[in-house]
Design a protein around this motif. Structure first.
Motif, mmCIF file in Angstrom:
data_model
loop_
_atom_site.group_PDB
_atom_site.id
_atom_site.type_symbol
_atom_site.label_atom_id
_atom_site.label_comp_id
_atom_site.label_asym_id
_atom_site.label_seq_id
_atom_site.Cartn_x
_atom_site.Cartn_y
_atom_site.Cartn_z
ATOM 1 N N VAL A 84 23.809 61.192 -20.454
ATOM 2 C CA VAL A 84 25.074 60.729 -19.897
ATOM 3 C C VAL A 84 25.883 60.093 -21.024
ATOM 4 O O VAL A 84 25.399 59.186 -21.700
ATOM 5 N N ILE A 85 27.111 60.577 -21.208
ATOM 6 C CA ILE A 85 27.982 60.028 -22.248
ATOM 7 C C ILE A 85 28.723 58.799 -21.738
ATOM 8 O O ILE A 85 28.736 57.756 -22.382
ATOM 9 N N ALA A 86 29.332 58.936 -20.550
ATOM 10 C CA ALA A 86 30.137 57.832 -20.027
ATOM 11 C C ALA A 86 30.232 57.919 -18.515
ATOM 12 O O ALA A 86 30.040 58.982 -17.918
ATOM 13 N N ARG A 87 30.539 56.792 -17.908
ATOM 14 C CA ARG A 87 30.804 56.741 -16.484
ATOM 15 C C ARG A 87 32.313 56.862 -16.286
ATOM 16 O O ARG A 87 33.093 56.159 -16.915
ATOM 17 N N VAL A 88 32.720 57.771 -15.390
ATOM 18 C CA VAL A 88 34.139 58.012 -15.136
ATOM 19 C C VAL A 88 34.396 57.601 -13.686
ATOM 20 O O VAL A 88 33.975 58.274 -12.765
ATOM 21 N N GLY A 89 35.074 56.499 -13.489
ATOM 22 C CA GLY A 89 35.312 56.004 -12.136
ATOM 23 C C GLY A 89 34.039 55.441 -11.531
ATOM 24 O O GLY A 89 33.107 55.048 -12.229
ATOM 25 N N ASP A 130 26.708 65.165 -21.791
ATOM 26 C CA ASP A 130 26.682 65.821 -23.094
ATOM 27 C C ASP A 130 26.061 67.204 -22.891
ATOM 28 O O ASP A 130 24.845 67.372 -22.929
ATOM 29 N N LEU A 131 26.898 68.220 -22.662
ATOM 30 C CA LEU A 131 26.427 69.579 -22.396
ATOM 31 C C LEU A 131 26.286 70.357 -23.694
ATOM 32 O O LEU A 131 27.039 70.140 -24.637
ATOM 33 N N PRO A 132 25.341 71.305 -23.761
ATOM 34 C CA PRO A 132 25.192 72.118 -24.967
ATOM 35 C C PRO A 132 26.340 73.120 -25.102
ATOM 36 O O PRO A 132 27.121 73.335 -24.174
ATOM 37 N N ALA A 133 26.422 73.763 -26.238
ATOM 38 C CA ALA A 133 27.521 74.690 -26.524
ATOM 39 C C ALA A 133 27.516 75.895 -25.595
ATOM 40 O O ALA A 133 28.562 76.463 -25.303
ATOM 41 N N ILE A 134 26.348 76.290 -25.093
ATOM 42 C CA ILE A 134 26.275 77.443 -24.200
ATOM 43 C C ILE A 134 26.987 77.183 -22.871
ATOM 44 O O ILE A 134 27.418 78.109 -22.190
ATOM 45 N N LEU A 135 27.156 75.916 -22.495
ATOM 46 C CA LEU A 135 27.863 75.539 -21.272
ATOM 47 C C LEU A 135 29.253 74.986 -21.578
ATOM 48 O O LEU A 135 29.793 74.198 -20.807
#
Length: 137
Positions: free
Chosen positions: A31-36, A43-48
């Motif tokens: 998890v990078i950040a909480r939004v709301g 943090d998704l990989p490049a394939i996604l």
């Protein structure tokens, strides 16, 4: 770390199998950040990369790291057909099982397994064929 639920993404992206054998979750992702109050950015990989990286909490599952599920690669032994090898350690007991028209002799085998020791009931003739050193007594 969270798992991302993908079973509801019918027409967006297909992950390997289709139908009841299809994946329910993919990941784990950090998890990078909480939004709301109810959304998180992952943090998704490049394939996604074609997927937006912010998800509602209903699409996320907590990923619990189980140390017993992690297997060191040097502990794994495989044969030529790439099957995992387990080997019997001891015979714990024996019994006879009556079928309709025959009698089957079974032995309770203790197996060396990557998660410790486990036991199963196996037919005597099959065990003597594969592991004669256990029946030399």
């Amino acid at each position: 770390m969270v798992l991302l639920k993908v079973s509801s993404w019918k027409g967006v992206i297909r992950f390997r199998k289709q139908g009841k054998l299809g994946l329910r979750c993919i990941g784990p992702f950090s998890v990078i950040a909480r939004v709301g109050k109810v959304a998180y950015r992952l943090d998704l990989p490049a394939i996604l990369s074609q997927i937006h990286n912010t998800f509602h909490v209903s699409q996320l599952h907590k990923f619990l790291v189980d140390d017993t599920a992690v297997v060191p690669l040097e502990d794994i032994q495989v044969d030529d057909n790439l099957n995992y090898i387990e080997w019997p350690v001891a015979i714990l007991g024996c019994k006879s099982k009556d079928m309709r028209n025959k009698k089957v002799e079974l032995v309770k085998e203790q197996w060396q397994h990557r998660n410790g020791l486990k036991w199963t009931w196996e037919p005597v003739d099959e065990m003597t064929e594969h592991y004669p050193e256990l029946f030399q007594d």
